[in-house]
Design an enzyme around this catalytic site. Structure first.
Site, PDB file in Angstrom:
ATOM      1  N   GLU A  82       0.741  -1.263  -0.113  1.00 61.07           N
ATOM      2  CA  GLU A  82      -0.149  -0.066   0.054  1.00 61.07           C
ATOM      3  C   GLU A  82       1.020   1.201  -0.081  1.00 61.07           C
ATOM      4  O   GLU A  82       1.782   1.295   0.814  1.00 61.07           O
ATOM      5  CB  GLU A  82      -0.864   0.071   1.270  1.00 61.07           C
ATOM      6  CG  GLU A  82      -2.016  -0.921   1.169  1.00 61.07           C
ATOM      7  CD  GLU A  82      -2.835  -0.784   2.675  1.00 61.07           C
ATOM      8  OE1 GLU A  82      -3.171   0.291   2.929  1.00 61.07           O
ATOM      9  OE2 GLU A  82      -2.824  -1.574   3.565  1.00 61.07           O
ATOM     10  N   CYS A 106      -2.275   8.583   3.677  1.00 68.15           N
ATOM     11  CA  CYS A 106      -2.284   8.447   2.008  1.00 68.15           C
ATOM     12  C   CYS A 106      -3.390   8.515   1.523  1.00 68.15           C
ATOM     13  O   CYS A 106      -3.478   8.858   0.352  1.00 68.15           O
ATOM     14  CB  CYS A 106      -1.405   7.071   1.951  1.00 68.15           C
ATOM     15  SG  CYS A 106      -2.338   5.664   2.525  1.00 68.15           S
TER      16      CYS A 106
HETATM   17  C1  UN1 Z   1      -2.377   5.259   5.047  1.00 72.44           C
HETATM   18  O1  UN1 Z   1      -2.640   6.614   5.344  1.00 72.44           O
HETATM   19  O2  UN1 Z   1      -1.066   4.873   5.023  1.00 72.44           O
HETATM   20  O3  UN1 Z   1      -9.032   5.279   4.953  1.00 72.44           O
HETATM   21  C2  UN1 Z   1      -3.498   4.385   4.635  1.00 72.44           C
HETATM   22  C3  UN1 Z   1      -8.161   5.732   5.456  1.00 72.44           C
HETATM   23  C4  UN1 Z   1      -6.925   4.913   6.047  1.00 72.44           C
HETATM   24  C5  UN1 Z   1      -5.861   5.149   5.055  1.00 72.44           C
HETATM   25  C6  UN1 Z   1      -4.700   4.165   5.579  1.00 72.44           C
HETATM   26  N1  UN1 Z   1      -7.181   3.681   5.998  1.00 72.44           N
HETATM   27  O4  UN1 Z   1      -8.068   7.126   6.004  1.00 72.44           O
END
Ligand code: UN1
Length: 486
Positions: free
Chosen positions: A245, A279
């Site tokens: 990810e 992210c």
């Molecule tokens: C991350 O920021 O590394 O949906 C991913 C969301 C979180 C994001 C995680 N699950 O905002």
């Protein structure tokens, strides 16, 4: 009643903010010449350290690789133990909150959401244990921005499938990993099935390039994911899974039919919660030109109501950014915008500590953004109605595809835009962060990740031994054609 916090837990929530010191070490017998413990930083207070960490030495890594053994307990037992870990997380919420605040700079609402997500992952993967053999030994490399939730998500998935786990948490957040792994061992996960190897990138590099490793789960930057991919291709068995990810350049489109109050709230949450350090966070907002002036006025008004401050103060909306490197990179970006006359709005910040004011910066479009700015900085562009398809083309042309938001009341447009944009998580008339385990799995397309989505029905299958076909591994193609990281 077992799930209710104890008085000890409540006291623990208060005390560790200032006084408690934690230590983090690899959880096996130490090698003869261990690394010396070093102080971990508190992002909100450079004079404070929540504890010390001794990074894994080369000997520790060798011991861990030798000692690693898949978790071969029956599926029912694995499920029960993962649920027990969830119970222990809930019972130890005070320590976990304190660590989230003091080591990762999380505000209280962000810490609550993160603890809930971690518990959800444990129970969800525990309830969905696959009926297949594990891959073997999995290296799990987790990020500082979700030091409990994503860390726990990767590990619990690998363990649910019966793998041995070598955990390499982010360099900035080893203490919370250490505490969480201690709870996992306490619940009954065998030590040979779960080992902690804190340290910098070199530890991660060793754990992704040793042929005794059978698979890797990674959350972090796209560039690092590509290095891992290359190291795995060279050293690991062919077909060893990489579940990555990675980054995003996430956009939202607000057209002139959107409900302004709803859109403003969604934007503030998406861009500034977690100090923009997700992210999934909104980075580039497109507002239809006809409404831009009053709309941006409403947005800046809402920003003025945010408070930036210490994570453990309940009034804080936006805490610090993670470290000096992050702070200076974002500060330079804002300074450049200021000198070019593109700064649209910023709010007050504390004078000391690593705080960045929620900020708006004018851009012509997402194409102006060369990279992901991982902080509370929102870039804003305007568009004319007839430019909608061009914008969608620009968004897709970034190559990323993590989250996307659309604010409109035109039904046909919802269908057209959501079909045309390539993103893993598309949200309409709501915020674009905060995916929910089980009901809203999370994961990107293109440069944003390999899939499958975390917290979704297909995720665990990648942690099991099945011959991976080309079509199950969409990143092979993406990686071959893109130029990042080369
Ligand atoms: C991350 O920021 O590394 O949906 C991913 C969301 C979180 C994001 C995680 N699950 O905002």
């Amino acid at each position: 009643l077992a799930h209710l916090p104890t008085l000890d837990g409540i006291e623990a929530a208060r005390a560790p903010f200032k006084s408690h010191k934690w230590t983090s070490e690899p959880l096996l017998a130490r090698a003869a010449n261990p690394n010396a413990p070093e102080a971990v930083e508190n992002p909100a207070d450079s004079g404070d350290s929540p504890g010390t960490v001794a990074s894994a030495s080369e000997e520790d890594i060798e011991t861990a690789l030798t000692y690693a053994a898949p978790w071969n307990a029956p599926a029912e037992e694995r499920k029960a133990i993962l649920n027990k870990v969830a119970d222990l997380y809930e019972e130890n919420f005070g320590q976990l909150f304190a660590l989230l605040a003091r080591e990762a700079g999380k505000s209280m609402p962000d810490a609550v959401a993160e603890l809930r997500e971690a518990v959800d992952f444990l129970r969800y993967y525990g309830a969905n244990i696959p009926d297949a053999a594990p891959v073997g030994t999995f290296t799990c490399i987790s990020p500082w921005n979700f030091p409990l939730a994503i860390f726990t998500g990767q590990i619990s998935a690998a363990l649910a499938a019966g793998n041995a786990v070598l955990s390499k948490p982010a360099e900035q957040t080893p203490l919370i990993s250490h505490f969480a792994i201690s709870l996992m061992h306490q619940a009954g996960v065998p030590k040979a099935a779960l080992q902690l190897l804190p340290g910098a990138g070199s530890v991660g590099a060793a754990l992704t390039s040793d042929p005794r490793v059978d698979g890797v789960a990674f959350t972090g930057s796209t560039a690092t994911a590509m290095k891992i991919r290359a190291a795995m291709a060279e050293n690991l068995a062919p077909g060893a899974p990489l579940i990555a990810e990675t980054g995003g350049l996430n956009a939202m489109i607000v057209d002139s039919t959107a409900l302004p109050e709803q859109a403003v709230q969604a934007i503030v949450e998406s861009a500034f919660q977690s100090a923009g350090q997700r992210c999934s966070a909104l980075r580039c907002l497109y507002v239809q030109e006809d409404i831009a002036k009053p709309f941006i006025q409403m947005l800046t008004g809402a920003m003025d109501a945010l408070s930036v401050g210490q994570p453990w103060q309940l009034s804080t909306d936006c805490g610090p950014v993670i470290d000096e490197l992050a702070w200076s990179g974002i500060a330079v970006h804002i300074q450049t915008a200021r000198s070019e006359g593109r700064l649209m709005h910023e709010i007050a910040t504390p004078n000391s500590g690593r705080f960045i004011a929620p900020t708006l910066i004018r851009v012509n479009g997402i194409g102006d953004m060369k990279r992901e700015i991982f902080g509370p900085v929102l870039h804003v562009a305007t568009f004319k109605s007839q430019e909608l398809d061009k914008i969608i083309g620009d968004i897709n042309a970034t190559g990323y595809g993590l989250t996307f938001g659309l604010m409109t009341r035109i039904d046909d447009r919802v269908q057209h835009v959501t079909e045309a944009v390539g993103a893993g998580n598309i949200y309409v008339n709501r915020n674009q962060i905060g995916a929910i385990v089980g009901s809203q799995p999370f994961g990107g397309e293109g440069l944003s990740g390999t899939g499958p989505k975390a917290g979704g029905p297909n995720y665990l299958t990648r942690y099991t031994a099945r011959p991976a076909t080309q079509s199950e591994d969409p990143w092979t193609q993406t990686m071959a054609t893109d130029s990042l990281g080369k």
